[in-house]
Design an enzyme around this catalytic site. Sequence first.
Site, PDB file in Angstrom:
ATOM      1  CB  CYS A 194      43.688   8.504  68.849  1.00  0.00           C
ATOM      2  SG  CYS A 194      43.460   9.774  67.574  1.00  0.00           S
ATOM      3  N   GLY A 231      34.414   8.832  76.949  1.00  0.00           N
ATOM      4  CA  GLY A 231      35.381   9.879  77.242  1.00  0.00           C
ATOM      5  C   GLY A 231      35.259  11.044  76.283  1.00  0.00           C
ATOM      6  CG  MET A 290      37.560   9.946  70.016  1.00  0.00           C
ATOM      7  SD  MET A 290      39.012   9.080  69.391  1.00  0.00           S
ATOM      8  CE  MET A 290      40.208  10.411  69.412  1.00  0.00           C
TER       9      MET A 290
END
Length: 450
Positions: free
Chosen positions: A50, A192, A194
């Site tokens: 990210c 997912g 995260m």
Amino acid sequence: MSVLVVGLSHRSAPVEVLERAAVSAPDVPKLLDEMLRAEHVSEVMMLSTCNRIEVYAVVDAFHGGLADVSAVLSRHSGMPLAELTEHVYVHYAGSAVQHLFAVSAGLDSMVVGEAQILGQLRTAYATADETGTVGRALHELAQQALRVGKRVHASTGIDTAGASVVSEALADAARALGGDLAGRRAVLVGAGAMGALAAAHLRRAGASEIVVLNRSVERAEHLAATTAGFGTPARAGSLDGLADELAAADVMVACTGAIGTVVERSVVAGAVAVRGGRPLAVCDLGLPRDVDAGVAALPGVTVVDLIALQARLSTGERGTAVAQAQELVAHEAQAYLAAQRSAAVTPTVTALRRRASDVIDAELLRLDAKLPDLDDRVRAEFDRSVRRVVDKLLHTPTVQIKRLAEGPDGSSYAEALRELFELDPQTPAAVALARSGDVLAALEAREDVR
């Protein structure tokens, strides 16, 4: 051949640039294959998270490898090479090794000390391995980086210096809602890795209910079931139900990894209209952003995104645990490089001993021709004596060259040995191919890096 790192991260580029350069999981194999087909790249791995996009490549030339990797990143991002270069950082050879070890330890993360990077690095290696772009060099480097990361987290207490981007975002969300998330209803967009981390943090924070929405309802159901198994009420649904769920929620976390907007302004605006003025905290952890930028202007809505986190966390203090981690990373990098240099000289030493053995064999054949009736026991004793003499003569030089090879100029000693004894330069290369575990074996044999 040396390792080259070409990357962009929260330290070198604003989130807007990272969004343009972001690589989704399905696109990673395609880019790896494209880089591997370049002239100067023989192995390649990509770490995409990210807040960073990093390429680790084994190249035969610094400038050629840099040009090959940068060209692929430029084409993918749509950014002119000159613009991309303004935000790219580069590490090479020993510096590349130390950088990867620091990354694996969480020292280069937006939240210093976060452990999520270890899983992301493991995924990056697995993807490259499945794509067929990892060879001996990156395999050894990646495996050692994972070991270093685990050791740093286990022995320095760096985990206490920070948690993760998710936990920091939720801390900001809690402040926006008056102090904590206990008893709050949460909507999670994305199921997912995260998303799973966000669900765990929300559960531990005491959320009263977690609704998981995802394009794949099956994945949403799996995460909801896992969450409910820990005692927090949870259910799953599709993204079509987002507006209705937002009308009753207190906090939303979006982290899909999709390319493009997932949460439209109109959807959130519709929910705000029926909320009666209750505040809503929105955590956008997608790269590129999952939430329409216009959502931040809606009344009663507080948006926490990577830009806000980057600004807040960029001045974080580094305590004793971080200093210990930095020292350990530096030590591990030096040990790895020393072991690698030592392993590189081993084929030359092997070639030297092979040359000596060949000379002995040739002389014994000559002896057999001159003295065909020589007693077998005498010949055997003569054979042993000659080999002992040669072994003793070679022992000190071979031990010394392995020791010297661990230094910065180690390769020059191997070259000198090849010149002095006229060793075939192809012989060490052939032996090196057969000794794929030299570096890791050397590391595991060292007490000071266990």
